[in-house]
Design an enzyme around this catalytic site. Structure first.
Site, PDB file in Angstrom:
ATOM      1  N   GLY A 107     -29.353 125.670  75.630  1.00 31.08           N
ATOM      2  CA  GLY A 107     -27.917 125.470  75.503  1.00 31.08           C
ATOM      3  C   GLY A 107     -27.222 126.802  75.360  1.00 31.08           C
ATOM      4  O   GLY A 107     -27.845 127.862  75.492  1.00 31.08           O
ATOM      5  N   SER A 108     -25.941 126.776  75.084  1.00 28.89           N
ATOM      6  CA  SER A 108     -25.160 127.999  75.018  1.00 28.89           C
ATOM      7  C   SER A 108     -25.359 128.719  73.683  1.00 28.89           C
ATOM      8  O   SER A 108     -25.977 128.189  72.748  1.00 28.89           O
ATOM      9  CB  SER A 108     -23.686 127.688  75.237  1.00 28.89           C
ATOM     10  N   ASP A 156     -24.886 130.076  70.055  1.00 28.22           N
ATOM     11  CA  ASP A 156     -24.312 129.549  68.806  1.00 28.22           C
ATOM     12  C   ASP A 156     -24.124 128.036  68.799  1.00 28.22           C
ATOM     13  O   ASP A 156     -23.372 127.509  67.971  1.00 28.22           O
ATOM     14  CB  ASP A 156     -22.964 130.223  68.487  1.00 28.22           C
ATOM     15  N   GLY A 182     -26.587 126.168  68.060  1.00 27.44           N
ATOM     16  CA  GLY A 182     -27.442 125.741  66.960  1.00 27.44           C
ATOM     17  C   GLY A 182     -28.861 125.392  67.334  1.00 27.44           C
ATOM     18  O   GLY A 182     -29.524 124.625  66.633  1.00 27.44           O
ATOM     19  N   ASP A 184     -38.171 127.616  71.750  1.00 25.14           N
ATOM     20  CA  ASP A 184     -36.762 127.857  71.439  1.00 25.14           C
ATOM     21  C   ASP A 184     -36.244 128.904  72.415  1.00 25.14           C
ATOM     22  O   ASP A 184     -36.611 130.078  72.335  1.00 25.14           O
ATOM     23  CB  ASP A 184     -36.635 128.335  69.987  1.00 25.14           C
ATOM     24  N   PRO A 238     -33.500 131.314  74.585  1.00 26.35           N
ATOM     25  CA  PRO A 238     -32.272 132.061  74.293  1.00 26.35           C
ATOM     26  C   PRO A 238     -31.077 131.477  75.026  1.00 26.35           C
ATOM     27  O   PRO A 238     -31.197 130.894  76.099  1.00 26.35           O
ATOM     28  CB  PRO A 238     -32.591 133.474  74.789  1.00 26.35           C
ATOM     29  N   GLY A 296     -31.077 165.804 106.975  1.00 23.28           N
ATOM     30  CA  GLY A 296     -30.980 167.255 107.096  1.00 23.28           C
ATOM     31  C   GLY A 296     -32.172 168.011 106.569  1.00 23.28           C
ATOM     32  O   GLY A 296     -32.174 169.258 106.550  1.00 23.28           O
ATOM     33  N   GLY A 348     -35.073 168.277 107.899  1.00 19.10           N
ATOM     34  CA  GLY A 348     -35.837 168.890 108.979  1.00 19.10           C
ATOM     35  C   GLY A 348     -36.924 167.996 109.544  1.00 19.10           C
ATOM     36  O   GLY A 348     -37.815 168.474 110.255  1.00 19.10           O
ATOM     37  N   SER A 384     -36.095 156.591 105.188  1.00 21.07           N
ATOM     38  CA  SER A 384     -36.878 155.613 104.413  1.00 21.07           C
ATOM     39  C   SER A 384     -36.859 155.959 102.925  1.00 21.07           C
ATOM     40  O   SER A 384     -37.865 156.365 102.352  1.00 21.07           O
ATOM     41  CB  SER A 384     -38.315 155.524 104.936  1.00 21.07           C
TER      42      SER A 384
END
Length: 608
Positions: free
Chosen positions: A12-13, A15, A17, A90, A92, A449, A451, A520
């Site tokens: 979940g988002s 804070d 809980g 749990d 994040p 450049g 060479g 490259s």
């Protein structure tokens, strides 16, 4: 009543809980020992200065988590009740840790999604629910938390549940069990709450004790070979964990991706031989005949073998800090199988908030894309919806060895089985013999450049004078034809090198000595180019000229334009150049004439 181990995640988002709910769940299940409770009381007083227990501290184990009051890593905990055992992760809530959340969801059969009753469905709630659905979770417990702060209002509860059910249904999640909770006080966690009499359903622990544990149905027998077990000269077995169906002694099986068949002679375990084995069991299979079986092969039911392919449609969750660029080469790991892979096309990326398809040329951190992936060899697989083990894969960066993506295979592309390699009687060895030379690729890399073209041109002139058959592929010249459609973005540079490498590979197959001059700038693409050639056929030549000297030369005026902001994505100015860590030939141009550098290249070559 369901029995067996249930693996689930809380998500979940921020804070909402999650950690508090999980800590309270462990407390109500009687899984916190006296010493843990004492430590929890001390830590809670140290943070809040009162006697109230902060249950989030039970799972937020990292110092950074405790300091910030957030969950960063996935915290796995084991607990049990009288009716069932559980493993819970749990996850994040912050968007930047979405990859950690996806790791937890990939191993779960159920998700407990928390929503703050006051805030409703937030963007991260939608993101987590989408990822849960993408990773095969088909049952969700929706815990509408902090009902005390919403006045225990059933209307506030309904305003969350109804739109969430609609979201879940649109994502293919059929089973949503909703309940109102107050995680900090334990309302409807371990026992039903008297403060919300309008809710007459089960508490969270009761829901978890009765939830199905099956992650994904898989009816056909599959065993990815993890290890060839040879403890004595007289014993040969193939160890692994059954990831689908069941197998019995005497059953006919097929070793994939090949077509070898045999019958099961023994099913060996640490506790003795078995007559049959089912999904989730770790066993060693002995066959009735000797076959060429190795780690990464899949032993399948002969009557219904797994599909085999080397090109797939898939969904990809990008977990790397650097973006995913199409056609860059990565290590592909599916079960116990390892291959080389390229994401050839991003069909679209997904807006995880609305599930709308969006056009994309790259995938950034935490973005999800619908892609096609191309492997260097066929592998046995299943659609992720049918078998997580044979349908879920990861991509590994070839340089850092970091896991940069997790993916879910959808189906094989038809062209994978319709296109076969056509054998020709005249091969590279015959072509090289006719020319009297060793075919090889000289890959000149360095800043614009530096060479590269000057030195390569001198080398080709000398080789031609000696009678050798050569061809010079210059990056600027190729952009007039083969690569006329490519710009200079990172994505275009990857594709530019891929095309040049494929052309050089064909020319080496024709028996030629090929000189390639392309900037490259990325080590990953140079390693891809190297991988297209056989042993001793690829010589990386780093033309090492300081940036200041390249700018001083600036015969084409490109550095001047880049410094003025008129030319974007210019290597060395606003686009990086990754220095080769171990080139076969390192040409330091300072104080040396081009002829001297060409001499060093000629001296390095094995021409006969």
């Amino acid at each position: 009543m369901e029995t067996g181990l249930l693996r689930f995640v809380t998500c979940g988002s921020v804070d909402d809980g999650k950690s508090t709910l999980l800590g309270r769940l462990l407390y109500d299940a009687g899984m916190l020992a006296d010493d843990q409770l004492d430590a929890l009381r001390r830590d809670s007083r140290g943070r809040h200065g009162d006697a109230a227990l902060d249950f989030a501290l039970v799972t937020d184990g990292l110092d950074a988590e405790r300091q910030q009051g957030i969950t960063i890593d996935v915290a796995w905990r084991y607990f049990h009740t009288a009716k069932r055992s559980f493993i819970v992760g749990d996850c994040p809530g912050h968007e930047q840790y979405t990859r950690n959340m996806a790791t937890g969801a990939s191993q779960a059969a159920l998700a407990v999604v928390l929503v703050d009753a006051r805030k409703g469905l937030l963007a991260q709630t939608r993101r987590h629910t989408y990822i849960c659905a993408l990773l095969g979770i088909r049952q969700v417990v929706l815990a509408v938390n902090k009902m005390d702060l919403a006045g225990f209002d059933p209307g506030a509860y309904a305003s969350v549940v109804e739109p969430y059910r609609a979201l879940a249904a649109s994502l293919g999640i059929a089973a949503v069990h909703a309940l109102p909770v107050v995680a900090v006080d334990g309302d409807n966690i371990g026992q039903r709450s008297a403060r919300m009499p309008w809710y007459d359903g089960p508490c969270l622990l009761e829901l978890l004790e009765t939830a199905p544990t099956q992650i994904a149905p898989s009816a056909d027998f599959r065993l990815p070979v993890q290890w060839v077990n040879r403890p004595t000269p007289d014993f040969r077995g193939y160890a692994g964990t059954v990831c689908g169906g069941q197998v019995a002694r005497g059953d006919e099986v097929l070793v994939q991706p090949g077509t070898q068949r045999a019958r099961i002679a023994r099913i060996v375990t640490a506790d003795g031989d078995l007559e049959h084995a089912t999904g989730g069991q770790a066993v060693t299979l002995c066959l009735d005949r000797e076959l060429d079986v190795s780690r990464g092969d899949v032993i399948s039911a002969a009557a219904r073998p797994a599909p085999v392919a080397d090109q797939f449609a898939c969904h990809l969750l990008w977990m790397g800090d650097a973006p995913m660029l199409p056609n860059r080469s990565y290590t592909f790991r599916l079960g116990t199988c390892t291959a080389s892979a390229r994401v050839t096309t991003i069909k679209h990326k997904v807006d995880v908030h609305t599930q709308a398809p969006l056009a994309a040329q790259r995938l950034e951190l935490n973005e999800v894309g619908c892609c096609t992936v191309d492997l260097d060899r066929p592998v046995a697989f299943e659609a992720y919806a049918d078998n997580r083990t044979l349908g879920g894969f990861i991509l590994i960066d070839r340089q850092s060895q970091a896991t940069v993506a997790c993916g879910m295979l959808d189906f094989a592309l038809h062209r994978a089985s319709n296109i076969q390699w056509q054998h020709t009687d005249v091969d590279k060895a015959m072509r090289a013999s006719a020319k009297g030379q060793r075919p090889q690729c000289l890959w000149f890399t360095g800043l614009s450049g530096a060479g590269k073209s000057t030195v390569a041109n001198l080398v080709e002139r000398r080789l031609a004078a000696l009678g050798y058959h050569t061809y010079l592929l210059d990056g600027d010249n190729l952009r007039h034809g083969l690569n006329v459609d490519l710009g200079f973005t990172a994505e275009a540079r990857v594709e530019n090198v891929r095309r040049v490498a494929e052309v050089a590979h064909l020319m080496v197959d024709a028996g030629l000595i090929v000189l390639v001059c392309v900037i490259s700038p990325f080590q990953s693409e140079r390693e891809f180019a190297r991988g297209r050639f056989g042993a001793d056929e690829f010589v990386e030549v780093f033309v090492d000229t300081p940036l200041a000297e390249c700018e001083r030369r600036d015969s084409k005026g490109l550095y001047r334009k880049a410094r003025a902001g008129e030319l974007r994505n210019f290597t060395g100015i606003d686009s990086p150049y990754e220095v080769p860590p171990a080139p076969e030939l390192h040409l330091r141009t300072a104080g040396q004439r081009p002829e001297q550098l060409a001499d060093q290249v000629i001296a390095r070559l094995r021409l006969g």
